[in-house]
Design an enzyme around this catalytic site. Structure first.
Site, PDB file in Angstrom:
ATOM      1  CE  LYS A 146      -4.476   1.039   0.525  1.00  0.00           C
ATOM      2  NZ  LYS A 146      -5.666   0.352   0.054  1.00  0.00           N
ATOM      3  N   GLY A 205     -21.994   6.363   4.368  1.00  0.00           N
ATOM      4  CA  GLY A 205     -21.088   6.836   3.317  1.00  0.00           C
ATOM      5  C   GLY A 205     -21.578   6.407   1.950  1.00  0.00           C
ATOM      6  CB  VAL A 206     -24.081   7.388  -0.412  1.00  0.00           C
ATOM      7  CG1 VAL A 206     -24.948   6.228  -0.006  1.00  0.00           C
ATOM      8  CG2 VAL A 206     -24.511   8.649   0.325  1.00  0.00           C
ATOM      9  CB  VAL A 231     -17.692   1.649  -2.467  1.00  0.00           C
ATOM     10  CG1 VAL A 231     -18.215   0.245  -2.188  1.00  0.00           C
ATOM     11  CG2 VAL A 231     -16.285   1.584  -3.019  1.00  0.00           C
TER      12      VAL A 231
HETATM   13  P1  NAI Z   1     -15.224   7.754  -1.343  1.00  0.00           P
HETATM   14  O1  NAI Z   1     -14.295   8.782  -0.822  1.00  0.00           O
HETATM   15  O2  NAI Z   1     -15.735   7.854  -2.746  1.00  0.00           O
HETATM   16  O3  NAI Z   1     -16.532   7.651  -0.406  1.00  0.00           O
HETATM   17  C1  NAI Z   1     -16.507   7.783   0.972  1.00  0.00           C
HETATM   18  C2  NAI Z   1     -17.750   8.562   1.358  1.00  0.00           C
HETATM   19  O4  NAI Z   1     -17.843   8.595   2.768  1.00  0.00           O
HETATM   20  C3  NAI Z   1     -17.711  10.006   0.862  1.00  0.00           C
HETATM   21  O5  NAI Z   1     -18.917  10.317   0.193  1.00  0.00           O
HETATM   22  C4  NAI Z   1     -17.565  10.805   2.158  1.00  0.00           C
HETATM   23  O6  NAI Z   1     -18.185  12.080   2.098  1.00  0.00           O
HETATM   24  C5  NAI Z   1     -18.232   9.886   3.167  1.00  0.00           C
HETATM   25  N1  NAI Z   1     -17.854  10.111   4.558  1.00  0.00           N
HETATM   26  C6  NAI Z   1     -16.668  10.486   5.070  1.00  0.00           C
HETATM   27  N2  NAI Z   1     -16.732  10.577   6.406  1.00  0.00           N
HETATM   28  C7  NAI Z   1     -17.989  10.208   6.753  1.00  0.00           C
HETATM   29  C8  NAI Z   1     -18.669  10.083   7.977  1.00  0.00           C
HETATM   30  N3  NAI Z   1     -18.089  10.372   9.144  1.00  0.00           N
HETATM   31  N4  NAI Z   1     -19.949   9.648   7.959  1.00  0.00           N
HETATM   32  C9  NAI Z   1     -20.581   9.371   6.805  1.00  0.00           C
HETATM   33  N5  NAI Z   1     -19.984   9.500   5.593  1.00  0.00           N
HETATM   34  C10 NAI Z   1     -18.708   9.911   5.573  1.00  0.00           C
HETATM   35  O7  NAI Z   1     -14.506   6.355  -1.084  1.00  0.00           O
HETATM   36  P2  NAI Z   1     -14.895   4.945  -1.679  1.00  0.00           P
HETATM   37  O8  NAI Z   1     -13.999   4.627  -2.803  1.00  0.00           O
HETATM   38  O9  NAI Z   1     -16.365   4.865  -1.862  1.00  0.00           O
HETATM   39  O10 NAI Z   1     -14.471   3.986  -0.480  1.00  0.00           O
HETATM   40  C11 NAI Z   1     -15.288   3.827   0.675  1.00  0.00           C
HETATM   41  C12 NAI Z   1     -14.582   2.929   1.681  1.00  0.00           C
HETATM   42  O11 NAI Z   1     -14.357   1.653   1.091  1.00  0.00           O
HETATM   43  C13 NAI Z   1     -13.218   3.446   2.128  1.00  0.00           C
HETATM   44  O12 NAI Z   1     -13.023   3.081   3.468  1.00  0.00           O
HETATM   45  C14 NAI Z   1     -12.244   2.671   1.247  1.00  0.00           C
HETATM   46  O13 NAI Z   1     -10.979   2.503   1.862  1.00  0.00           O
HETATM   47  C15 NAI Z   1     -12.962   1.342   1.131  1.00  0.00           C
HETATM   48  N6  NAI Z   1     -12.607   0.594  -0.064  1.00  0.00           N
HETATM   49  C16 NAI Z   1     -12.793   1.149  -1.313  1.00  0.00           C
HETATM   50  C17 NAI Z   1     -12.468   0.440  -2.442  1.00  0.00           C
HETATM   51  C18 NAI Z   1     -12.715   0.992  -3.809  1.00  0.00           C
HETATM   52  O14 NAI Z   1     -12.658   0.217  -4.793  1.00  0.00           O
HETATM   53  N7  NAI Z   1     -13.015   2.287  -3.950  1.00  0.00           N
HETATM   54  C19 NAI Z   1     -11.884  -0.927  -2.351  1.00  0.00           C
HETATM   55  C20 NAI Z   1     -11.795  -1.437  -1.008  1.00  0.00           C
HETATM   56  C21 NAI Z   1     -12.124  -0.675   0.089  1.00  0.00           C
END
Ligand code: NAI
Length: 348
Positions: A80, A181-182, A185
């Protein structure tokens, strides 16, 4: 304390601290294991309180990648990277190009891709300096592109497996799912869930994302403080890590926790707490492997999106095996998954 005695080090093979005064890059690349193949895992762009927080984060995440890649049946080790956000929080092309140069110095021992704060265009800049990068735009039905829709697909398969295990039937019709968190993903997952007939409650610090989920999918909005404790059947943490701890677990009402966020358990003991509370927990690095499957098949080359989908669908079966073993041995699902992953890495 010596660095080798640091608990967070967790037997990493190699850690590279990258510093480039010209671009201003400060980054850390952690290679946990190359036993099963080159270490693969995304690069995160984040503002940390200090360097120690960045190091701890990257070490935890890279160990998780070793386990994730092994459990996904990939011939990849775990690694990572983090790029420490500068004061102005701007991720510039010179920073990305400089990071790509450091990745290139590892001659393929580390393969990078998207993580939090990084999107496909960032990978394209990195790719100007190294070929050891995936998550690039795909063409003509080949594997590749933004991995997050595939992560959502895998989480959806995992939720169905958890429901099947608990209820004997994988139907989500009429079940209530709370999505924390929308983002990339979470929104894609919410779409799958809505299509399957689930009722949705969502929360996000970004009000526009919440409004979109309510309008497009008929979701209800909850506050940031309440979302985890929604009176729902399933909670899907898709935002932050460490949301499940001694304080939050006793307040959960859902009986299934299955979401995309990495490192959802604050400590390993929280897996035992969930088990004792009768809550079925889908180990995060097993259920959220869809994205890395996409990355791996893109990097290897010659695979189609249909190949990715078949591998992602298998995430449900793998979780089913973990749930059955957890019941049989009366041990938490995170303990079962860790043991399976360690055995795969050790070649047992
Ligand atoms: P992203 O950044 O697109 O979405 C995260 C969302 O969570 C954002 O909309 C943000 O505003 C929201 N957020 C942040 N703090 C918050 C809180 N306290 N309460 C509610 N919502 C909050 O990230 P993504 O790509 O959707 O990833 C989501 C999670 O999944 C992360 O933890 C990431 O490490 C994990 N993940 C993502 C992968 C991917 O393919 N994108 C693969 C494996 C894990």
């Amino acid at each position: 304390m010596s660095v080798f005695d640091n608990a967070a080090w967790a037997q990493h093979e190699r850690v590279l601290h990258c510093s480039d005064p010209v671009s201003g890059l400060r980054a850390i690349i952690a290679i946990h294991s190359t036993v099963l193949g080159p270490a693969a895992g995304g690069c995160r762009f984040w503002h940390y309180d200090d360097d120690t927080a960045a190091l701890t984060d990257v070490l935890r995440l890279s160990q998780g990648m070793s386990y994730k890649n092994a459990m996904a049946g990939l011939s990849l080790g775990g690694g990572k990277a983090v790029i420490l956000a500068p004061e102005d929080r701007q991720l510039t092309d010179p920073l990305l190009a400089s990071f790509g140069q450091f990745v290139e110095t590892l001659h393929g021992d580390y393969i990078t891709a998207e993580d939090v704060g990084m999107r496909v265009p960032a990978m394209q800049v990195i790719a100007t300096r190294t070929r050891h990068v995936a998550g690039l735009p795909s063409t003509g039905g080949s594997a590749g592109g933004d991995p997050s829709p595939k992560t959502a697909e895998g989480v959806f398969a995992g939720i169905r497996a958890a429901v099947r295990h608990q209820r004997g039937d994988a139907s989500l019709e009429g079940l209530h799912v709370a999505v924390q968190g929308v983002g990339n993903v979470g929104m894609n997952l919410a779409r799958f869930l809505a299509k399957a007939g689930a009722r949705l409650t969502v929360a996000d610090i970004n009000g526009a994302r919440v409004a979109q989920a309510c309008e497009e999918l008929g979701a209800e909005a909850a506050s940031l403080e309440d979302i985890l404790f929604t009176d729902a059947d399933i909670v899907a943490p898709c935002a932050l890590g460490a949301v499940l701890d001694a304080e939050s677990i006793p307040r959960l009402k859902a009986t299934i926790i299955a979401g995309a966020a990495n490192n959802q358990l604050a400590t390993d003991e929280d897996g035992q707490r969930l088990f004792d509370a009768g809550i079925l927990y889908a180990p995060d690095y097993v259920i959220n492997a869809g994205g890395i499957v996409n990355v791996a098949l893109e990097y290897e080359g010659g695979f189609t999106e249909a190949d990715v989908d078949a591998r992602v669908a298998a995430i449900g079966d793998r979780l089913g095996d973990i749930f059955v073993q957890s019941d049989r041995e009366q041990r938490p699902t995170n303990v079962i998954a860790d043991a399976m992953a360690r055995a795969l890495i050790a070649g047992d």
